[in-house]
Design a protein around this motif. Sequence first.
Motif, PDB file in Angstrom:
ATOM      1  N   SER A   1       1.055  -1.110  -0.066  1.00 20.53           N
ATOM      2  CA  SER A   1      -0.070   0.390   0.075  1.00 20.53           C
ATOM      3  C   SER A   1       0.663   1.029   0.182  1.00 20.53           C
ATOM      4  O   SER A   1       0.320   2.811  -0.575  1.00 20.53           O
ATOM      5  CB  SER A   1      -1.168   0.266   1.278  1.00 20.53           C
ATOM      6  N   SER A   2       2.071   1.099   0.361  1.00 22.05           N
ATOM      7  CA  SER A   2       3.552   2.629   0.733  1.00 22.05           C
ATOM      8  C   SER A   2       3.977   2.534  -0.942  1.00 22.05           C
ATOM      9  O   SER A   2       5.082   3.481  -0.924  1.00 22.05           O
ATOM     10  CB  SER A   2       3.754   2.757   1.854  1.00 22.05           C
ATOM     11  N   HIS A   3       3.415   1.560  -2.032  1.00 21.36           N
ATOM     12  CA  HIS A   3       4.612   1.285  -2.801  1.00 21.36           C
ATOM     13  C   HIS A   3       3.610   2.470  -4.377  1.00 21.36           C
ATOM     14  O   HIS A   3       2.430   1.804  -4.772  1.00 21.36           O
ATOM     15  CB  HIS A   3       4.772   0.153  -3.718  1.00 21.36           C
ATOM     16  N   ALA A   4       4.397   3.380  -4.558  1.00 20.08           N
ATOM     17  CA  ALA A   4       3.867   3.920  -6.149  1.00 20.08           C
ATOM     18  C   ALA A   4       4.888   3.676  -7.754  1.00 20.08           C
ATOM     19  O   ALA A   4       6.002   3.645  -6.855  1.00 20.08           O
ATOM     20  CB  ALA A   4       3.571   5.278  -5.565  1.00 20.08           C
ATOM     21  N   VAL A   5       4.066   3.468  -8.681  1.00 20.53           N
ATOM     22  CA  VAL A   5       4.632   3.341  -9.844  1.00 20.53           C
ATOM     23  C   VAL A   5       4.218   3.706 -10.905  1.00 20.53           C
ATOM     24  O   VAL A   5       3.371   4.173 -11.425  1.00 20.53           O
ATOM     25  CB  VAL A   5       4.751   1.503 -10.369  1.00 20.53           C
ATOM     26  N   PRO A   6       5.303   5.567 -11.221  1.00 20.42           N
ATOM     27  CA  PRO A   6       4.975   6.010 -12.563  1.00 20.42           C
ATOM     28  C   PRO A   6       5.004   5.184 -14.395  1.00 20.42           C
ATOM     29  O   PRO A   6       5.672   3.911 -13.826  1.00 20.42           O
ATOM     30  CB  PRO A   6       5.719   7.309 -12.694  1.00 20.42           C
ATOM     31  N   VAL A   7       3.395   5.044 -13.934  1.00 19.05           N
ATOM     32  CA  VAL A   7       3.641   4.035 -15.643  1.00 19.05           C
ATOM     33  C   VAL A   7       2.358   5.303 -16.716  1.00 19.05           C
ATOM     34  O   VAL A   7       2.383   6.268 -17.056  1.00 19.05           O
ATOM     35  CB  VAL A   7       2.766   3.036 -14.925  1.00 19.05           C
ATOM     36  N   GLU A   8       2.506   4.529 -18.141  1.00 18.61           N
ATOM     37  CA  GLU A   8       2.741   4.825 -19.025  1.00 18.61           C
ATOM     38  C   GLU A   8       1.166   3.160 -20.198  1.00 18.61           C
ATOM     39  O   GLU A   8       2.013   2.203 -19.090  1.00 18.61           O
ATOM     40  CB  GLU A   8       3.196   5.377 -19.651  1.00 18.61           C
ATOM     41  N   ALA A   9       0.280   4.013 -20.461  1.00 20.13           N
ATOM     42  CA  ALA A   9      -0.766   3.128 -21.673  1.00 20.13           C
ATOM     43  C   ALA A   9       0.267   2.457 -23.400  1.00 20.13           C
ATOM     44  O   ALA A   9       0.438   3.343 -23.291  1.00 20.13           O
ATOM     45  CB  ALA A   9      -1.875   3.375 -21.528  1.00 20.13           C
ATOM     46  N   VAL A  10       1.234   1.319 -23.460  1.00 23.05           N
ATOM     47  CA  VAL A  10       1.107   1.237 -24.218  1.00 23.05           C
ATOM     48  C   VAL A  10       0.818   1.451 -25.443  1.00 23.05           C
ATOM     49  O   VAL A  10       0.986   2.067 -26.460  1.00 23.05           O
ATOM     50  CB  VAL A  10       1.105  -0.050 -24.036  1.00 23.05           C
ATOM     51  N   ARG A  11      -0.546   1.935 -25.395  1.00 24.22           N
ATOM     52  CA  ARG A  11      -2.056   2.154 -26.494  1.00 24.22           C
ATOM     53  C   ARG A  11      -1.601   3.454 -27.031  1.00 24.22           C
ATOM     54  O   ARG A  11      -1.670   3.719 -28.404  1.00 24.22           O
ATOM     55  CB  ARG A  11      -3.225   1.543 -26.097  1.00 24.22           C
ATOM     56  N   ASN A  12      -1.742   4.399 -26.349  1.00 25.14           N
ATOM     57  CA  ASN A  12      -1.430   5.753 -26.348  1.00 25.14           C
ATOM     58  C   ASN A  12      -0.559   6.425 -25.760  1.00 25.14           C
ATOM     59  O   ASN A  12      -1.141   7.674 -25.902  1.00 25.14           O
ATOM     60  CB  ASN A  12      -3.081   6.319 -26.599  1.00 25.14           C
ATOM     61  N   GLY A  13       0.220   6.068 -24.657  1.00 25.36           N
ATOM     62  CA  GLY A  13       1.204   7.016 -24.025  1.00 25.36           C
ATOM     63  C   GLY A  13       1.004   7.814 -22.424  1.00 25.36           C
ATOM     64  O   GLY A  13       1.321   8.626 -22.673  1.00 25.36           O
ATOM     65  N   LEU A  14      -0.775   6.899 -22.611  1.00 27.56           N
ATOM     66  CA  LEU A  14      -1.512   7.757 -21.412  1.00 27.56           C
ATOM     67  C   LEU A  14      -0.405   8.025 -19.821  1.00 27.56           C
ATOM     68  O   LEU A  14      -0.161   6.283 -19.793  1.00 27.56           O
ATOM     69  CB  LEU A  14      -2.916   8.011 -21.160  1.00 27.56           C
ATOM     70  N   ARG A  15      -0.500   8.645 -19.335  1.00 26.79           N
ATOM     71  CA  ARG A  15       0.689   9.207 -18.453  1.00 26.79           C
ATOM     72  C   ARG A  15      -0.202   8.434 -16.914  1.00 26.79           C
ATOM     73  O   ARG A  15      -1.439   9.512 -17.225  1.00 26.79           O
ATOM     74  CB  ARG A  15       1.172   9.964 -18.405  1.00 26.79           C
TER      75      ARG A  15
END
Length: 288
Positions: free
Chosen positions: A174-188
Amino acid sequence: MFVQGPVPGFRLFLVILASAALIVADARFDKLSPVRSTIATGLAPVYWLGNAPYEFSDWFSGLFVSKEDLQQENEDLRARLLILERRALKYAALASENNELRRLMNSSEVLDDRVIVGEVVGVSPDPFSHEVIINKGLSDGVSPGQAILDAHGLMGQVVQASQITSRVLLVSDSSHAVPVEAVRNGLRAVLLGTGDPDALELVHVPDTADIREGDLLVSSGLGGRFPRGYPVAEVSRIIKEPGEPFISIQATPKAELNQSRLVLAVFPPEPVEPEETAGQATESGEDG
């Protein structure tokens, strides 16, 4: 400190004062990290003993494998090897093309990150903390903050390293966070742990965003903590509440957090020396 004496209240006060000083020194100034690292190194035999029954059962079961089973397993491995070799040939061509494009763009990044293989030798007994212990540490080059993967995706990051073991915080904590993006459209967006090993939460996504169930989320590389492009999760459920500016999005981790025993510790790419960069710029100018 608690032996009967003339001033037990004063001794209790000293214990409370010393405890508060240690808490402040650790939380605010990180002075106890070497102590924790030394204790973790001393506990390495305990982790090994805890993992010994599994290793023994695996070795013992291997004594009674029939010849037919071994032949079948060998054939399956050969078939899988051929498939992987075919993919490797394709990826080698793509890697060569990618590196060539990066050279043309004067980019210092590389396609493949350096990794080492480790094994999970312990699991945190705290049900509210999703952590595992791996058998790689400072002597292997592993350091706090390093990304850890399994064969399917990002598992988490190293939060504490001793000489021969490391403690890994899983993405489901619950204390972990990851910056991600969608492969399909690059949404961050930012992917948070929920305390459930089978569910993650994508936060701060506006209700107008183009996001669908089944979208693959990979690490975006923002912040420099995690390498870019590694699978993290897949969108499993989207809930839109009328009038709310953000939508509720649940995702399923790609990594097998409760099953994987072999993991990869990913090393960040080495920085390019200033002299080398300057030399490349000079050569480019002369060629022009």
